[in-house]
Design an enzyme around this catalytic site. Structure first.
Site, PDB file in Angstrom:
ATOM      1  N   GLU A   1       6.615  10.867 -12.149  1.00 40.88           N
ATOM      2  CA  GLU A   1       6.103   9.548 -12.163  1.00 40.88           C
ATOM      3  C   GLU A   1       7.226   8.657 -12.544  1.00 40.88           C
ATOM      4  O   GLU A   1       8.318   8.230 -13.247  1.00 40.88           O
ATOM      5  CB  GLU A   1       5.611   9.567 -13.685  1.00 40.88           C
ATOM      6  CG  GLU A   1       5.000   8.094 -14.123  1.00 40.88           C
ATOM      7  CD  GLU A   1       4.574   8.229 -15.359  1.00 40.88           C
ATOM      8  OE1 GLU A   1       3.293   7.261 -15.816  1.00 40.88           O
ATOM      9  OE2 GLU A   1       5.059   8.799 -16.569  1.00 40.88           O
TER      10      GLU A   1
ATOM     11  N   HIS B   1      -3.152   3.621 -24.556  1.00 35.31           N
ATOM     12  CA  HIS B   1      -1.871   4.119 -25.580  1.00 35.31           C
ATOM     13  C   HIS B   1      -2.330   4.315 -27.259  1.00 35.31           C
ATOM     14  O   HIS B   1      -2.602   2.699 -27.288  1.00 35.31           O
ATOM     15  CB  HIS B   1      -0.659   3.454 -24.885  1.00 35.31           C
ATOM     16  CG  HIS B   1      -0.966   4.230 -23.908  1.00 35.31           C
ATOM     17  ND1 HIS B   1      -0.743   3.930 -22.235  1.00 35.31           N
ATOM     18  CD2 HIS B   1       0.616   5.253 -22.500  1.00 35.31           C
ATOM     19  CE1 HIS B   1      -0.333   4.418 -21.728  1.00 35.31           C
ATOM     20  NE2 HIS B   1       0.900   5.279 -21.903  1.00 35.31           N
TER      21      HIS B   1
ATOM     22  N   LYS C   1      -6.899   9.186 -19.636  1.00 31.15           N
ATOM     23  CA  LYS C   1      -5.326  10.045 -20.255  1.00 31.15           C
ATOM     24  C   LYS C   1      -5.346   8.981 -21.268  1.00 31.15           C
ATOM     25  O   LYS C   1      -5.514   7.388 -21.085  1.00 31.15           O
ATOM     26  CB  LYS C   1      -4.241   9.408 -18.579  1.00 31.15           C
ATOM     27  CG  LYS C   1      -3.248   9.936 -19.738  1.00 31.15           C
ATOM     28  CD  LYS C   1      -1.997   8.562 -19.113  1.00 31.15           C
ATOM     29  CE  LYS C   1      -0.164   9.258 -19.568  1.00 31.15           C
ATOM     30  NZ  LYS C   1       0.241   7.963 -19.489  1.00 31.15           N
TER      31      LYS C   1
END
Length: 218
Positions: A29, A116, A142
């Site tokens: 990443e 997140h 995600k």
């Protein structure tokens, strides 16, 4: 897949780190937001390496301080160059624009839509809502939330199982380490591990240790 974050501050170091990381992991990443400077040419170089291109916004815990417009244009360039994956936030108002652009030009790039929570792991109904919204936008959902307990870890593993093959789910922190170790078995398409001393998130496991553990589990 094992994904190793590249967190260097300059492009040449990042590319060298990626080459080294790919000896141990399947993809890297590139945390483009952590670079001192980045050009379209650099994005093209990154796109040729098996990777996720992430330009994390400051408001989502990242380090990108330039304009959102510049960030979107860099991500579009990654799409144009068929980067394996790009990561865009669920809260980014222009995320659908990237999907539309990808579809219009027939790019092979897969789009990860991410969420997140650096303080807690929300209730399972809230997480399901997040994942459903992400999957309506991109290819892969995600979420990374801070796990404080075994209960939090179980919530995350259950959601991996529910959305097997189209999710990346992470429990940050010490309590969440099990999500990183068991994630692949529970349906996460990848798990993040770090090169020694280069963790990009709390609780990230060293890649060599992770591979040893995974071999024992098998």
């Amino acid at each position: 897949m094992i994904c190793i974050p590249v967190i260097d501050e300059n492009v040449s170091d990042a590319i060298n780190s990626a080459k080294e990381a790919l000896k141990y992991g399947d993809i890297v990443e590139f945390r483009v937001d952590l670079l001192n400077d980045v050009t379209f040419e650099d994005i093209e170089k990154f796109s040729k390496i098996p990777s996720i291109l992430t330009i994390r916004a400051e408001w989502e815990g990242g380090a990108w301080k330039k304009s959102d417009n510049e960030r979107i244009e860099l991500l579009k360039y990654a799409i144009k160059n068929n980067a394996k994956f790009i990561d865009i936030e669920l809260k980014e108002e222009r995320n659908l624009e990237l999907v539309k652009y990808r579809n219009e030009i027939g790019s092979k790039t897969k789009i990860i839509v991410s969420y997140h929570d650096f303080e807690k792991t929300p209730e399972i109904d809230e997480l399901i809502d997040v994942v459903e919204k992400e999957l309506k936008i991109g290819d892969i959902a995600k979420f990374a939330t801070f796990a404080h307990s075994k209960e939090d870890t179980l919530k995350i593993l259950n959601l991996m199982n529910k959305y097997s093959g189209k999710i990346i789910a992470i429990g940050m922190g010490e309590s969440g380490k099990l999500t990183r170790i068991l994630g692949l078995d529970f349906g996460s398409i990848l798990t993040f591990a770090s090169m020694e001393g280069k963790a990009s998130a709390p609780g990230q496991v060293d890649v060599k240790k992770l591979k040893e553990i995974l071999e024992l589990i098998e």
